[in-house]
Design a protein around this motif. Structure first.
Motif, PDB file in Angstrom:
ATOM      1  N   HIS A   1       0.878  -1.169   0.000  1.00  0.00           N
ATOM      2  CA  HIS A   1       0.000   0.000   0.000  1.00  0.00           C
ATOM      3  C   HIS A   1       0.915   1.220   0.000  1.00  0.00           C
ATOM      4  O   HIS A   1       2.132   1.086   0.112  1.00  0.00           O
ATOM      5  CB  HIS A   1      -0.884   0.027   1.248  1.00  0.00           C
ATOM      6  CG  HIS A   1      -1.799  -1.155   1.378  1.00  0.00           C
ATOM      7  ND1 HIS A   1      -3.051  -1.189   0.819  1.00  0.00           N
ATOM      8  CD2 HIS A   1      -1.627  -2.346   1.998  1.00  0.00           C
ATOM      9  CE1 HIS A   1      -3.617  -2.359   1.094  1.00  0.00           C
ATOM     10  NE2 HIS A   1      -2.776  -3.081   1.805  1.00  0.00           N
TER      11      HIS A   1
ATOM     12  N   CYS B   1      -4.628   5.944  -0.079  1.00  0.00           N
ATOM     13  CA  CYS B   1      -3.698   4.900  -0.479  1.00  0.00           C
ATOM     14  C   CYS B   1      -3.277   5.215  -1.909  1.00  0.00           C
ATOM     15  O   CYS B   1      -4.122   5.414  -2.776  1.00  0.00           O
ATOM     16  CB  CYS B   1      -4.343   3.521  -0.406  1.00  0.00           C
ATOM     17  SG  CYS B   1      -3.198   2.212  -0.898  1.00  0.00           S
TER      18      CYS B   1
ATOM     19  N   GLU C   1      -1.193   3.285  -3.797  1.00  0.00           N
ATOM     20  CA  GLU C   1      -0.662   2.115  -4.497  1.00  0.00           C
ATOM     21  C   GLU C   1      -1.847   1.195  -4.774  1.00  0.00           C
ATOM     22  O   GLU C   1      -2.541   0.786  -3.836  1.00  0.00           O
ATOM     23  CB  GLU C   1       0.367   1.411  -3.601  1.00  0.00           C
ATOM     24  CG  GLU C   1       0.975   0.161  -4.187  1.00  0.00           C
ATOM     25  CD  GLU C   1       1.904   0.459  -5.343  1.00  0.00           C
ATOM     26  OE1 GLU C   1       2.817   1.276  -5.172  1.00  0.00           O
ATOM     27  OE2 GLU C   1       1.682  -0.113  -6.417  1.00  0.00           O
TER      28      GLU C   1
ATOM     29  N   CYS D   1      -3.965  -1.554  -4.714  1.00  0.00           N
ATOM     30  CA  CYS D   1      -3.752  -2.676  -3.809  1.00  0.00           C
ATOM     31  C   CYS D   1      -4.869  -3.704  -3.886  1.00  0.00           C
ATOM     32  O   CYS D   1      -4.914  -4.633  -3.090  1.00  0.00           O
ATOM     33  CB  CYS D   1      -3.597  -2.157  -2.384  1.00  0.00           C
ATOM     34  SG  CYS D   1      -5.001  -1.170  -1.836  1.00  0.00           S
TER      35      CYS D   1
ATOM     36  N   HIS E   1      -9.216  -0.552  -3.487  1.00  0.00           N
ATOM     37  CA  HIS E   1      -8.197   0.497  -3.346  1.00  0.00           C
ATOM     38  C   HIS E   1      -8.821   1.887  -3.229  1.00  0.00           C
ATOM     39  O   HIS E   1      -8.408   2.702  -2.408  1.00  0.00           O
ATOM     40  CB  HIS E   1      -7.264   0.413  -4.556  1.00  0.00           C
ATOM     41  CG  HIS E   1      -6.361   1.579  -4.728  1.00  0.00           C
ATOM     42  ND1 HIS E   1      -5.394   1.912  -3.810  1.00  0.00           N
ATOM     43  CD2 HIS E   1      -6.272   2.506  -5.718  1.00  0.00           C
ATOM     44  CE1 HIS E   1      -4.751   2.994  -4.238  1.00  0.00           C
ATOM     45  NE2 HIS E   1      -5.264   3.368  -5.376  1.00  0.00           N
TER      46      HIS E   1
ATOM     47  N   MET F   1      -9.870   3.190   0.195  1.00  0.00           N
ATOM     48  CA  MET F   1      -8.888   3.164   1.271  1.00  0.00           C
ATOM     49  C   MET F   1      -8.484   4.589   1.626  1.00  0.00           C
ATOM     50  O   MET F   1      -7.358   5.014   1.401  1.00  0.00           O
ATOM     51  CB  MET F   1      -7.683   2.341   0.818  1.00  0.00           C
ATOM     52  CG  MET F   1      -6.968   1.718   1.980  1.00  0.00           C
ATOM     53  SD  MET F   1      -5.808   0.507   1.445  1.00  0.00           S
ATOM     54  CE  MET F   1      -4.675   0.602   2.818  1.00  0.00           C
TER      55      MET F   1
HETATM   56 CU   LIG Z   1      -4.102   0.241  -0.327  1.00  0.00          CU
END
Ligand SMILES: [Cu+2]
Length: 278
Positions: free
Chosen positions: A190, A225, A227, A229, A233, A236
């Motif tokens: 992340h 976040c 990245e 993930c 995502h 997040m």
């Molecule tokens: Cu993430």
């Protein structure tokens, strides 16, 4: 035929206008503090932004130069034929130019070396473990699909004790004080991203990474976040609250701990799923 080049010129002028304007509009580029549109709210943010501006100026000048050359060449060397339909100009062919290639390798290489050296101090201050502030950790932040699990030390000031405060997606710290967190991941990669503070750090499974930042303005900001993930995502996201004073922070902490004590969650020893989903 020749006037096609003017169409290209129009597109180039539009692009130049856009990137000259972008840094001065808080909604077009990096998020800024609304009350002070051209500044960010953290110490590192100002350094990061000045690096961004330097790189924008270098790439901007290069872009303008190459676009002018492109439009000029397409205007000047347009494919023309005479009255009998024969080309006015004969194309010439040549194989490479060593001098040109040396020049256009050395110039970008030296620009890259300059940027690499110039940003080293900022990188060291933000990322080197040796620059980590010698302060008590604010929290331990564990990323997981798809939330930020926060563990605050609680009244005894020590992590991993019975009085720890467990929260989800809720980061709090005090204005003007450097906050230090320890970043972990319990599943995949992340990235802990505080856009208004220009802080971004990957959360890597198996690593415990110190991350530090500050803010010189109290308020409510974003945690995201950065990245990709997994499917969730996008959700997040977390809330960042910068408290005006330490007393405000302590007050909030006390209320949060009281709330935790009355909830059943405390009885089973930690957060189960999403405590305060967004
Ligand atoms: Cu993430």
């Amino acid at each position: 035929m020749r006037y096609w080049s003017l169409l290209f010129a129009l597109a180039a002028i539009f692009c130049i206008g856009a990137f000259v304007y972008a840094p001065f509009n808080p909604d077009w580029w990096l998020p800024n503090s609304p009350s002070e549109p051209y500044h960010t709210i953290s110490t590192f943010g100002r350094e990061i932004d000045s690096l961004f501006i330097i790189i924008l100026v270098i790439t901007g000048i290069t872009f303008i130069g190459t676009q002018i050359a492109l439009v000029w060449a397409s205007f000047r060397f347009v494919d023309q034929t005479d009255a009998e339909g024969r080309p006015v100009r004969k194309a010439t062919y040549f194989h490479g130019s060593q001098r040109l290639e040396v020049v256009w390798t050395i110039i970008p290489a030296s620009i890259l070396v300059f940027i690499a050296l110039y940003q080293m101090g900022t990188w060291a201050a933000i990322k080197f473990r040796s620059s980590a502030p010698k302060v008590q950790a604010l929290a331990e932040v564990t990323a997981r699909q798809f939330q930020w699990v926060m563990r605050y030390p609680g009244p005894d000031g020590r992590l991993n004790t019975a009085d720890d405060l467990h929260l989800v997606n809720d980061l709090h710290f005090v204005k003007g004080k450097t906050a230090l967190i320890y970043l972990k991941s319990s599943d995949v990669l992340h990235s802990f991203f505080l856009p208004q503070m220009r802080i971004k750090q990957d959360a890597v499974p198996g690593l415990n990474i110190p991350v530090w930042f500050d803010s010189d303005r109290a308020g409510s900001y974003d945690l995201a976040c950065a990245e990709l993930c997994g499917w969730g995502h996008y959700k997040m996201r977390g809330n960042v609250t910068v408290h005006e004073t330490q007393a405000d922070f302590d007050d909030w902490m006390q209320r949060a701990i009281d709330a935790q004590n009355v909830s059943q969650l405390a009885a089973v020893g930690g957060p189960q799923g999403e405590v305060n989903p967004r």
